[in-house]
Design a protein around this motif. Structure first.
Motif, PDB file in Angstrom:
ATOM      1  N   ARG A 146     126.644   1.105  20.410  1.00  0.00           N
ATOM      2  CA  ARG A 146     125.783   1.822  21.368  1.00  0.00           C
ATOM      3  C   ARG A 146     124.473   1.077  21.584  1.00  0.00           C
ATOM      4  N   TRP A 147     123.905   0.581  20.505  1.00  0.00           N
ATOM      5  CA  TRP A 147     122.636  -0.132  20.613  1.00  0.00           C
ATOM      6  C   TRP A 147     122.801  -1.507  21.262  1.00  0.00           C
ATOM      7  N   LEU A 148     123.764  -2.291  20.776  1.00  0.00           N
ATOM      8  CA  LEU A 148     123.900  -3.671  21.229  1.00  0.00           C
ATOM      9  C   LEU A 148     124.566  -3.793  22.590  1.00  0.00           C
ATOM     10  N   GLU A 149     125.544  -2.942  22.871  1.00  0.00           N
ATOM     11  CA  GLU A 149     126.324  -3.058  24.092  1.00  0.00           C
ATOM     12  C   GLU A 149     125.862  -2.081  25.161  1.00  0.00           C
ATOM     13  N   THR A 150     125.813  -0.792  24.816  1.00  0.00           N
ATOM     14  CA  THR A 150     125.418   0.200  25.819  1.00  0.00           C
ATOM     15  C   THR A 150     123.945   0.067  26.187  1.00  0.00           C
ATOM     16  N   ARG A 151     123.082  -0.066  25.173  1.00  0.00           N
ATOM     17  CA  ARG A 151     121.647  -0.170  25.427  1.00  0.00           C
ATOM     18  C   ARG A 151     121.145  -1.600  25.508  1.00  0.00           C
TER      19      ARG A 151
END
Length: 207
Positions: A175-180
């Motif tokens: 979520r942090w590295l890819e989505t955000r």
């Protein structure tokens, strides 16, 4: 004899490494369901007999995957920086650096394992091995903080270990590295801010 055996051993090691590299590639690109001895042989460019000379079963192959990946990605070197730290807080800081540089490299394999873990004994065994190693490291960190009176209130050692263990999460990192679209530098900085604020007791007694 040594001059004859050494090349043979080197070739054998190269073949074994090629099989494990093929196993990793299959998991990363095709998923765990696609993993078979025949698929590994085809990906590595060897015969099925060559696979069975090194690994007696798919279970044996998967069991060897964790130490192979750990060696390829420098797990020992990365975690050695943690345990060489001068104190527990610096060790926790190095642990966060380790997670930020190491765990993103394993996310594709981890996802493949997790998708079938409930139904596949080999995948479950691999996951249990990884979990045991991770939790052991988290407990070691929490105990170190506790010994130096740097573990924040109200955490017990076991609870703090569980918090650290819970933060080693591919879904969360994704979520942090890819989505955000965080960078690994963002991950390092922000994950440290979380751990520092939540788990570390200031030397004056505050959190």
């Amino acid at each position: 004899m040594r001059s004859i055996d050494s090349p043979r051993n080197a070739r054998s090691q190269r073949t074994r490494d090629a099989l494990l590299a093929a196993t990793r590639e299959i998991l990363e690109h095709d998923g765990f369901a696609a993993l078979s001895m025949a698929a590994v042989a085809e990906r590595a460019g060897v015969t099925r007999r060559a696979v069975y000379l090194h690994f007696t079963s798919r279970s044996d192959l998967v069991s060897a995957l964790f130490p192979y990946i750990a060696q390829q990605e420098g797990l020992a070197e990365s975690t050695n920086r943690v345990w060489a730290a001068a104190d527990s807080v610096e060790a926790l800081r190095e642990w966060v650096r380790h997670l930020a540089r190491y765990h993103p490299k394993l996310m594709a394999v981890d996802r493949a394992i997790e998708q079938v873990r409930a139904d596949d004994a080999d995948a479950r065994r691999h996951r249990d091995t990884v979990n045991e190693a991770q939790l052991g490291n988290c407990r070691r960190l929490a105990e170190w903080l506790h010994r130096e009176n740097r573990l924040a209130h109200p955490w017990t050692v076991e609870e703090a270990a569980d918090v650290l263990f819970g933060l080693i999460c591919t879904e969360l990192f994704g979520r942090w590295l890819e989505t955000r679209e965080w960078s690994t530098g963002d991950l390092d900085r922000n994950l440290w801010a979380i751990c520092r604020a939540v788990l570390v007791r200031d030397q004056d007694g505050g959190v």
